[in-house]
Design a protein around this motif. Structure first.
Motif, PDB file in Angstrom:
ATOM      1  N   SER A 145       0.893  -1.202  -0.023  1.00 56.51           N
ATOM      2  CA  SER A 145      -0.085  -0.132   0.074  1.00 56.51           C
ATOM      3  C   SER A 145       0.756   1.132  -0.061  1.00 56.51           C
ATOM      4  N   ALA A 146       0.289   2.374  -0.079  1.00 60.21           N
ATOM      5  CA  ALA A 146       1.002   3.685   0.012  1.00 60.21           C
ATOM      6  C   ALA A 146       1.219   4.025   1.487  1.00 60.21           C
TER       7      ALA A 146
ATOM      8  N   PRO B 189     -17.282   4.901   3.109  1.00 62.78           N
ATOM      9  CA  PRO B 189     -16.482   4.859   2.019  1.00 62.78           C
ATOM     10  C   PRO B 189     -15.035   5.056   2.157  1.00 62.78           C
ATOM     11  N   ALA B 190     -13.915   4.553   1.646  1.00 64.47           N
ATOM     12  CA  ALA B 190     -12.650   5.144   1.862  1.00 64.47           C
ATOM     13  C   ALA B 190     -12.208   5.140   3.340  1.00 64.47           C
TER      14      ALA B 190
ATOM     15  N   PRO C  50      -8.234   5.388  -1.358  1.00 66.03           N
ATOM     16  CA  PRO C  50      -7.193   5.632  -2.445  1.00 66.03           C
ATOM     17  C   PRO C  50      -5.649   5.201  -1.624  1.00 66.03           C
ATOM     18  N   GLY C  51      -4.935   4.402  -2.664  1.00 62.01           N
ATOM     19  CA  GLY C  51      -3.513   4.190  -2.210  1.00 62.01           C
ATOM     20  C   GLY C  51      -3.564   3.129  -1.184  1.00 62.01           C
ATOM     21  N   GLY C  52      -4.749   2.779  -0.737  1.00 64.38           N
ATOM     22  CA  GLY C  52      -4.799   1.535  -0.010  1.00 64.38           C
ATOM     23  C   GLY C  52      -4.494   0.279  -0.819  1.00 64.38           C
TER      24      GLY C  52
ATOM     25  N   ALA D   9      -3.585  -6.565  -4.501  1.00 62.74           N
ATOM     26  CA  ALA D   9      -4.170  -5.382  -5.602  1.00 62.74           C
ATOM     27  C   ALA D   9      -4.117  -3.949  -4.792  1.00 62.74           C
ATOM     28  N   ARG D  10      -3.848  -3.016  -5.452  1.00 61.88           N
ATOM     29  CA  ARG D  10      -3.844  -1.762  -5.035  1.00 61.88           C
ATOM     30  C   ARG D  10      -5.036  -0.785  -5.521  1.00 61.88           C
ATOM     31  N   LYS D  11      -5.455   0.137  -4.873  1.00 60.75           N
ATOM     32  CA  LYS D  11      -6.624   1.179  -5.172  1.00 60.75           C
ATOM     33  C   LYS D  11      -5.851   2.266  -5.885  1.00 60.75           C
ATOM     34  N   PRO D  12      -5.917   2.504  -6.926  1.00 62.37           N
ATOM     35  CA  PRO D  12      -5.001   3.841  -7.406  1.00 62.37           C
ATOM     36  C   PRO D  12      -5.243   5.002  -6.538  1.00 62.37           C
ATOM     37  N   ALA D  13      -4.184   5.718  -6.362  1.00 65.49           N
ATOM     38  CA  ALA D  13      -4.209   6.832  -5.397  1.00 65.49           C
ATOM     39  C   ALA D  13      -5.263   7.958  -5.569  1.00 65.49           C
ATOM     40  N   SER D  14      -5.788   8.190  -6.593  1.00 63.75           N
ATOM     41  CA  SER D  14      -7.098   8.850  -7.030  1.00 63.75           C
ATOM     42  C   SER D  14      -7.242   8.998  -8.575  1.00 63.75           C
TER      43      SER D  14
END
Ligand SMILES: C[S@@+](CC[C@H](N)C(=O)[O-])C[C@H]1O[C@@H](n2cnc3c(N)ncnc32)[C@H](O)[C@@H]1O
Length: 371
Positions: free
Chosen positions: A140-141, A255-256, A313-315, A366-371
């Protein structure tokens, strides 16, 4: 370059012990990318017998305190040593050398009985759970924010809380959901008992959630701290678990709101002679037909969008599953379809291992795109 060797934690589970050195190498390779200061030479990571005992050896630029702080949490690391002399021949260049113990400070905030007291059919191996959480965090970030803020982990198939307990151990907030009422209740009872037995300052509650006067779920909520001073200052960890279908987690978690999502999917196998086995449990568990209306892959496809919504995001999201019932490409496809970037470089492909004759387990990150 300095050379290091780590001794592998003896495992109580023989099958897991067989896989441990290979898994340890893969975990180290993924974690090395998240080191704050140092670098591990990817090609140097090897399994090495020293004095007849298996070690994982590697070469790295001199590791900082912060690097060692991260490596100390490797799921199978028992003790870390640094080679005291020049490179020798054989055994990863460490043969016949003096090994100097490197002092370790793990993240652990509580007694480790938090992880070991609960024993039940379907429990995911604790060491493996720690590995999955570590690898997800490192991908993750947020790995570098460990020292500066409290991270949060969601296990949307939490069973009796193995992932949640590991997250709590690390000082994180932990959120979970499971459809099996017995699991959620057993976990709620355990957590409330444990907080009392450990005399930790806390508030805890397990009660129905009502909407329009109807009970829509039951929920455990707890707030606690490792010390009285932290509790007084409001510096508390939160634990929240709902008894609900995982596709509904959006009703209970914002969310998030989770930095990481970590889940061990139902294994899709029936063990033992009792048709009423638990719902989709882990090792040696039964997947009761009652709740396994969906195959693990169908469950992943149905639930991934809700899991991704809960992720910041970033997670990163990490899942483990039985490759005998779902192909890696299909599981990866379900995550990509939900908007995640699947990590598939060599170290991420090295986690596959045999659990028993019906289960070969693998992981996907898998990563969630930073935004
Ligand atoms: C492999 S087990 C996880 C075990 C857990 N890691 C532990 O150590 O206790 C999979 C879990 O998924 C849960 N499950 C299966 N289908 C579900 C669904 N649709 N919604 C929520 N939970 C579900 C099962 O009840 C089971 O507890």
């Amino acid at each position: 370059m300095n050379r290091y060797a780590f001794l592998i934690l003896p495992s109580h589970n023989r099958v897991y012990a067989d896989a441990a050195p290979t898994l340890a190498r893969a975990e180290l390779a993924v974690l090395s990318a998240a080191l704050p200061d140092g670098r591990i030479e990817a090609e140097s990571v090897a399994e090495t017998a020293i004095g007849g005992v298996p070690y994982v050896t590697f070469a790295a630029s001199e590791l900082s305190q912060r690097d060692v702080g991260l490596l100390a949490n490797l799921s199978s690391l028992y003790a870390l040593f640094e080679a005291a002399g020049p490179a020798g021949a054989g055994a990863g260049g460490l043969a016949g050398e003096l090994l100097r113990p490197v002092p370790l400070r793990r993240l652990d905030r509580f007694d480790d009985d938090l992880l070991t007291i609960l024993k039940y059919p379907g429990k995911t191996n604790e060491q493996f759970t720690k590995l999955l959480l570590n690898v997800t965090l490192a991908s993750s970030a947020f790995a570098r924010e460990l020292e500066t803020r409290r991270l949060s982990v969601l296990d949307p198939l939490c069973g009796r809380g193995t992932t949640l307990n590991q997250a709590v151990m690390y000082g994180f907030d932990a959120f979970g959901a499971d459809i099996d009422a017995r699991d959620v209740e057993a976990y709620a009872v355990f957590v409330q008992r444990w907080l009392k037995d450990k005399r930790l300052k806390h508030q805890a509650d397990f009660s129905p959630v009502r909407r329009d006067r109807k009970v829509v779920a039951r929920r455990l909520t707890a707030e606690f701290a490792a010390t009285k001073d932290e509790y007084k200052a409001g510096d508390v960890q939160r634990l929240e678990v709902v008894e609900a279908d995982t596709t509904r987690i959006g009703e209970f978690f914002r969310p998030a709101s989770a930095d990481l999502v970590v889940a061990d999917l139902p294994y899709g196998v029936q063990h033992g002679s009792h048709g009423t086995g638990r719902a989709g449990g882990g090792e040696r568990a039964g997947d009761g037909a009652r709740t396994l209306a969906r195959s693990p892959l169908d469950l992943l496809r149905a639930a991934a969008p809700a899991w991704v919504k809960a992720l910041r995001p970033g997670g990163a999201l990490g899942i483990s599953w039985n490759t005998r019932v779902a192909r890696r490409e299909d599981a990866a496809g379900a995550l990509a379809a939900a908007g995640l970037e699947v990590l598939d470089s060599a170290p991420y492909r090295a986690f596959r291992h045999r659990v028993d004759q019906a289960i070969t387990r693998d992981i996907l990150i898998a990563r969630k795109p930073a935004s």
